[in-house]
Structure formats: C-alpha cells, structure tokens
Design a protein around this motif. Sequence first.
Motif, PDB file in Angstrom:
ATOM      1  N   TYR A   1       0.834  -1.235   0.108  1.00  0.00           N
ATOM      2  CA  TYR A   1       0.020  -0.049  -0.050  1.00  0.00           C
ATOM      3  C   TYR A   1       1.001   1.307  -0.177  1.00  0.00           C
ATOM      4  CZ  TYR A   1      -4.496  -2.153   1.690  1.00  0.00           C
ATOM      5  OH  TYR A   1      -5.740  -3.063   1.733  1.00  0.00           O
ATOM      6  N   LEU A   2       1.862   1.402   0.953  1.00  0.00           N
ATOM      7  CA  LEU A   2       2.790   2.426   1.061  1.00  0.00           C
ATOM      8  C   LEU A   2       3.308   2.572   0.001  1.00  0.00           C
ATOM      9  CD1 LEU A   2       4.220   1.702   4.720  1.00  0.00           C
ATOM     10  CD2 LEU A   2       2.277   3.587   3.954  1.00  0.00           C
ATOM     11  N   MET A   3       4.091   1.635  -1.005  1.00  0.00           N
ATOM     12  CA  MET A   3       4.647   1.740  -2.087  1.00  0.00           C
ATOM     13  C   MET A   3       3.825   2.575  -3.054  1.00  0.00           C
ATOM     14  SD  MET A   3       7.790   0.452  -1.684  1.00  0.00           S
ATOM     15  CE  MET A   3       7.843   0.655  -0.088  1.00  0.00           C
ATOM     16  N   ASN A   4       2.549   2.201  -3.377  1.00  0.00           N
ATOM     17  CA  ASN A   4       1.765   2.584  -4.245  1.00  0.00           C
ATOM     18  C   ASN A   4       1.489   4.049  -3.837  1.00  0.00           C
ATOM     19  OD1 ASN A   4       1.454   0.444  -5.938  1.00  0.00           O
ATOM     20  ND2 ASN A   4      -0.088  -0.535  -4.754  1.00  0.00           N
ATOM     21  N   GLU A   5       1.012   4.242  -2.519  1.00  0.00           N
ATOM     22  CA  GLU A   5       0.711   5.684  -1.818  1.00  0.00           C
ATOM     23  C   GLU A   5       1.614   6.709  -2.140  1.00  0.00           C
ATOM     24  OE1 GLU A   5      -0.246   5.542   2.319  1.00  0.00           O
ATOM     25  OE2 GLU A   5      -1.380   7.181   1.928  1.00  0.00           O
ATOM     26  N   HIS A   6       2.951   6.425  -1.962  1.00  0.00           N
ATOM     27  CA  HIS A   6       4.048   7.330  -1.961  1.00  0.00           C
ATOM     28  C   HIS A   6       4.832   7.056  -3.316  1.00  0.00           C
ATOM     29  CE1 HIS A   6       3.238   8.468   2.222  1.00  0.00           C
ATOM     30  NE2 HIS A   6       3.344   7.072   2.382  1.00  0.00           N
ATOM     31  N   GLY A   7       4.326   6.316  -4.162  1.00  0.00           N
ATOM     32  CA  GLY A   7       5.157   6.130  -5.481  1.00  0.00           C
ATOM     33  C   GLY A   7       6.594   5.715  -5.263  1.00  0.00           C
ATOM     34  N   ILE A   8       6.567   4.427  -5.130  1.00  0.00           N
ATOM     35  CA  ILE A   8       8.267   3.909  -4.708  1.00  0.00           C
ATOM     36  C   ILE A   8       8.128   2.410  -5.738  1.00  0.00           C
ATOM     37  CG2 ILE A   8      10.180   3.160  -3.350  1.00  0.00           C
ATOM     38  CD1 ILE A   8       8.568   4.616  -1.293  1.00  0.00           C
ATOM     39  N   ASP A   9       9.120   2.003  -6.281  1.00  0.00           N
ATOM     40  CA  ASP A   9       9.101   0.661  -6.915  1.00  0.00           C
ATOM     41  C   ASP A   9       9.510  -0.206  -5.560  1.00  0.00           C
ATOM     42  OD1 ASP A   9      10.246  -1.457  -8.056  1.00  0.00           O
ATOM     43  OD2 ASP A   9      12.117  -0.666  -8.605  1.00  0.00           O
ATOM     44  N   PRO A  10       8.746  -1.083  -5.542  1.00  0.00           N
ATOM     45  CA  PRO A  10       8.862  -2.169  -4.188  1.00  0.00           C
ATOM     46  C   PRO A  10      10.301  -2.966  -4.400  1.00  0.00           C
ATOM     47  CG  PRO A  10       7.079  -2.577  -5.657  1.00  0.00           C
ATOM     48  CD  PRO A  10       7.480  -1.417  -6.299  1.00  0.00           C
ATOM     49  N   ILE A  11      10.541  -3.237  -5.553  1.00  0.00           N
ATOM     50  CA  ILE A  11      11.729  -4.219  -5.856  1.00  0.00           C
ATOM     51  C   ILE A  11      12.814  -3.437  -5.378  1.00  0.00           C
ATOM     52  CG2 ILE A  11      13.189  -5.580  -7.393  1.00  0.00           C
ATOM     53  CD1 ILE A  11      10.754  -5.837  -9.185  1.00  0.00           C
ATOM     54  N   SER A  12      13.225  -2.279  -6.014  1.00  0.00           N
ATOM     55  CA  SER A  12      14.623  -1.303  -5.218  1.00  0.00           C
ATOM     56  C   SER A  12      14.292  -1.202  -4.145  1.00  0.00           C
ATOM     57  CB  SER A  12      14.497  -0.237  -6.024  1.00  0.00           C
ATOM     58  OG  SER A  12      15.038  -0.813  -7.493  1.00  0.00           O
ATOM     59  N   PHE A  13      13.118  -0.830  -3.537  1.00  0.00           N
ATOM     60  CA  PHE A  13      12.919  -0.568  -1.998  1.00  0.00           C
ATOM     61  C   PHE A  13      13.411  -1.952  -1.244  1.00  0.00           C
ATOM     62  CE2 PHE A  13      10.676  -1.154   2.100  1.00  0.00           C
ATOM     63  CZ  PHE A  13      11.301  -0.061   2.642  1.00  0.00           C
ATOM     64  N   GLY A  14      12.809  -2.857  -1.522  1.00  0.00           N
ATOM     65  CA  GLY A  14      13.008  -4.337  -0.572  1.00  0.00           C
ATOM     66  C   GLY A  14      14.395  -4.608  -0.690  1.00  0.00           C
TER      67      GLY A  14
END
Lengths: 607, 149
Positions: free
Chosen positions: A350-363
């Motif tokens: 949810y937070l990735m979508n809400e704040h606009g972040i690539d989940p793969i790179s973040f994780g």
Amino acid sequence: MSWQRQILRVNLTDSTIRAEPLNMQWASDYIGERGLGTKYLWENMDPEAEPMGPDNVLIFATGPLTGTSASTSGRYAVLTKSPLTGAIACSNSGGKFGAELKYAGYDLLLVEGRAEEPVYLRIEDGDVSLHPAKKIWGKTVWETEEWIRQEHNNPMLKVATIGIAGERGVRYAAVVNDLHRAAGRSGVGAVMGSKNLKAVAARGTCGVSVDDPKRFMEVTSRMKDMLAGDRGTRGLTKYGTNAMMDTMQEFGGLPTRNFKEVQFEGYDKVDARAMLAIGADGHRNLVTNTACFGCTIACGRISHIHKDHFTIVNRKEYWHASGGLEYETAYAFGPVVGIDDIDACTFAGYLMNEHGIDPISFGVTLAAAMELFEMGVISTEETDGIELKFGNAQALTVMAEKTGKQEGFGEVLGLGSRRMCEKYGYPELSMTVKGQEFAGYDSRALQGMGLGYATGNRGACHLKHDTFEVDMEDQTGSGKAEPCKASQDWQAVVDSSGLCMFTMGAWGPEEFAEQLDADSEGDWTVDRMTESGERIWNLERMFNMAAGLTSADDTLPQRLLKDPAPSGTAKGRVNELDLMLPEYYRLRGWTDDGQPTTETLKRLGLG
Amino acid sequence: MARSLAMEPDKCTGCLQCEIACSFEHEGVFNPARSRIRVFEFQHGRLAVPYTCTQCEAAWCQKVCPTGAIVLDDQLGAKLVRTEACVGCKACAIACPYGTIEYNPLSGKVDKCDLCGGDPQCVAACPTGAIAYMETSLSGTTVNTTAEA
C-alpha cells in the motif's frame, strides 16, 4: 490507422504546449511504446545529460494496439534517462491511463525542460493546459488523483502521478496511475519530480480505429479465447503472479536475506495460497482480482489487511482494500528481507503505491541495509531506534513509510542499494546491475536469467528477456546466450505493441503478428517484428554507450559469481557469466568489449 | 418473451471489454467514452459495477420525450431512439432514474442501449459472464452487499 498520428510536446521551462504529427516512419521502424519512445528519446536528448537536470526528457508512449479491443490493450511506457542507473529507463504500466492518453488524441507525450514551480498537466481532447500544483505538492498518489478529479469536476480523468518520493528525488521513485498500477522501475518518478511535474491527467472522446476492423475483431476475439483456454494464464487469474513463489522456493532460486540464501523457510506464509487462505476469524487477504484496461486475464490483486494487525490497528484510513501482493512485491517484502508476515507485506505494498516507490528496489535496498545492520555497520542511532534485522516486519513497514515520506533513515534507503552500500564502504553487498536492484530470481539457479540481468539495458530486470524454460531444464551456462538474445529481441516487440507480456504464455509470435497486422497499416510479419525488436535493443544499447556505460557494466555482484548457492537444485553453483557473455556479444554482432559493430548497426538501419 | 441485460458486479473485473465492444458496434471506433454501457469502479478497485439500460417496462425516458422519439421495439422489448425525431432536449436523460441514456455532444442527440438488435456485443465481449442477456423480469443489477468491506 490505430494511431492518432499526433504527439504532444510540452516544454516546462517555457510553458509551451505543442501538438506535432507522429513520425510515421519511426512508428513503422520501432512499432510503438518502448521502441518508439526510445527513438524519440534518442532524437530529442543528449544521452550524457544529467538525469535529474532540465536536459533530460521524459516520454509517455502508447503502442499501436493501446486502446483497441485486443486483450490487455492498456499498456503505456515511461522512458527517460534513469537517475538510478545512468542508463536508459523504460518502465511500462497498465491500468487505464495509457488508453486514455490515446483517446485524448495523443500517441505519445514528450516532456522537456523543468518548471520553475510545481505544475500538473491536464489533457482533455484538444484542450491541454498546465496548472499550478502547489496545493498537491507533498500529497500522496492517492490524494493527488482524487484532488485533480475534484478540481476539474471530472470523475473520468485518468491520472498518472508521483508521490512524495518522486518529489524528493528517491532514486527509484515510480510513476503511479489508477491508484495502484505503476511504471515502477528505474526512477522514472524521480525524473518527473525533478521537472516539477506532479501529475498528468487525461480524458478523451477520440475514437481509435484500426486498419482492418472486421478482421481485427475476428482475430482479437480468437486471441481472447486462446487466453481463456490456456492453463497457465488461468493460473494468473486465480493466483496472480505470486504463484511463482512456490516454484522458486522448490527450485532454490528464491533470493533470501539479501541473496545470502536461495530458499526461504517462511515462503508459504506470503505466497499465493496464503493470500487465498481464510483464517480462523474469517479474514482472507485476497478480496478479489482486478483487470487493467481491456485485460481478459485480470491478474491484479485487491487485498486487505487484518484490522487488528499492528501496522493499521490505530490507522483507520488503511482499513480499506487496495492493490495487493504480486510476486515481485511478495519477494521484495518477504524472502529477500526474511519476513513472513503477509499483513505487513501487504501494508508495505500500500505504502509503495501511496508514496510512489518501486517495491523491488526498496525491498532489495532494505535487505542490504539489514545485512549492514547485522554486521554492525549501521546502528540503531542511525535508524531512528529501529532494529533493522532480517525478519523484523516492523522495520519493513516503518522504513517503507519513512522512505516514502523521506524522513530519517528513509533518506538513506532512498539512495538505492548501490549508493547506500558505497556510502558505508561495502559496495559488494549491493544486489544490483548498473545500480538497479534484482527481481526475485537468483542467477545461480537460473543461469540465463543472470545473463539477462547482466546485459539488461535498464540494469537488473526480469521483464526484458525470458530464458525461464531453458534455465529450469539445465543449470549450466551453456546454450543460454542464444535464447537470451532471441527473447530480449522479442520482448522488445511485445513491450512496443501496447499489449501486456502476461499474454506470452498463451500467445507466440504469430499471434502477436496477426493482431498487429490487422491493427496497423502495412504488412506485419514475425520476421519484420523480430528485426524491429533487435533494432530497439541495439538503439537502447547505443544510448547507454553514449551515456558512458561500458561492457564493464554488464556484470553481476561477486556474491552471485563467487559464493555458491547454499541449497536447492543449484546447490554449489555460481553464475557462469564469463562463459555466457562472450558468446552473447558474438551473437549480437558486437565487439569483444560489447560495442555494436558498424555492420550490425548498418544491418538494422542504425548506422 | 422480452429479454434485457442483467449485470452481476461480483463477476466484473473492470476490464472494460464491454465498453470497448459497445463503442465499436455503435460508433465504429474504440473508446469507452462512446459506449452505451458503463463500468464504475469503487473502493480502490474492490468493486466494479457495470450498468446500462435495463429496458424499464414503464420507461420514463419514453414518457417524457416531447417528440415521441423513444419507441418500443415489440419484438426485442427494447426502447429505441429514433434519431430523426430526437431534438436533443435531454429531458429523457434527466428523467432516467439510472442515468443510462446520455446526450452525445457529437451528434446532438441521445444514445442508449439498443440491445444490438438482439445480439448484445457487451455480453459477447465480457470474459467473466458478468453481463447476461435474459428474460426482462429477471434482469437488473445485483450487488452482493454482504461482502466484507
């Protein structure tokens, strides 16, 4: 015919908006979407430009089949020079925005310059205007979409926007459209933010027509039946892409705890079956599946989080369903950070979508931070008191939010894995190629995947080639260069069509050719399209070479080349890149140091 | 027996294939904005609801039309717009309790579902069977209100 034959050029420096005819020769040579966008990028910017500077160009490109009745016809691509890799970025997305851009009358949107103050762009048929975005600068993706619709009193506007992460230059910020569909990778959202462009909103009543309507309806209808009849595709409908988790676990290709391991003991708590399981209290993670524009597969997940879960127990604003876990998000919030809490993973999504972040790179960046924390390199003083240990679900969700809002240690995570690991003096712990983080496939178990990662024009990426079958059959590096090259070329075709790659389980090249041929003027054969794919791949490579990349960038982290897989079917193996790469260059018609030869470029019409 | 369209939101994925097919059937081009059937999404995609004219027996659009432009096709059971008689006054659009008859700014007249002459293209295009063509007494939109929020 399926083109509107018009592009929109917006210069943010001098606030000019201009419609231009679509270059039909380029559409013929580069198909559309990824290919066409690459050509427009190449012709409109200096590859040496600073990614976050005004000389970078940002393109939104539709394909020839976008907006038609073909299944999965909602795709569009965002292209720019990546601030994460310094290479070309091309991230595509579904949802409904892409088709709407075309319906608004434009095949492609090209943004140049940089606005002095934050703005957003509104496109309603021929009516295009820039508006001050001061009131939405600092707002989330979800708030922005709603605000723009209300501001223009038009609930039908489709919105592609950045969140706070994109505004604040997170190197892997995404462009999110339709709440939870994203052009996720390579930091295209950071470029948008650097241009002070908060959002693009589109709505249109222009029709899209095709070259041979009668044949097109017959062909696309038959192709939909093929998708419906394909077992693997039906699996996507039922389980989503997260069905892959079990396969990778069993095979031993599931990157775990920053790639120290290749199997995760808690995989069955975050896999597709876990999403479907009904708990003792009647709660089930998955609420329903959902489709992008025109898609008859509907692999999208809509999930909700248990209301008693620590992440949202006191945050009622998250007690609603929203976009759920795909395989890559499940991997990036699960195995690679050692977490088996499905509600925490869903919340991080949810937070990735809400704040606009690539989940793969973040994780994967978080995974490296966790390894550094466990080594004692990072301490709780830096992490705002959070124990950044593998398996700590609270660390995941707190850091996801801090990264999204660019607070505290979130600023360090926002650098991406490579810059962060370099900062701490441990570059070897960064699980990246060209600075972009790996997807959920370990290169020691899947050799051809490793070659595809290493040679990926946008850095590590699982979506630009497909050697899956040969990798599963044989776990050595031999014979992988040819299928890697061939699938890279064909994937470039699919990415340029306006259709989704998840049709590829059911549709071979002939099926794509038949649809494109009925859609577009001229004769579209598999051979012609394959050559276009190779042309696109080489033009991307030329962009990267001109941007200063070399063959030294076509490599993998030492962990994958030197540390053998500790378990699974590939136990004891490392990736055999040095065996595969020279053969790959030769097959590509490139020199030993990875430069396309004059003959190759001439053959493809690039010389 | 007259037949009309029945829609089941629980089966709808929000793919818009019905809208795409409808716009092509009636306008010869693809664009949901020019469709006679609409799908609305709510709650972050949790709910997608298709709806269109259910061919009311006592059709308010027909009753209020000052020019008699809306007529009943006895065989189909559909209320059809006689475009040559429509003056684009929008009285029908205001009268329709469901908002399924719409003014078309391009033609200056109103559009509504005509059941494609008995072969509704939205039904054929729907990949999940969320739209059915069935006996009018059974048709309409059903929403499962018991689903957890």
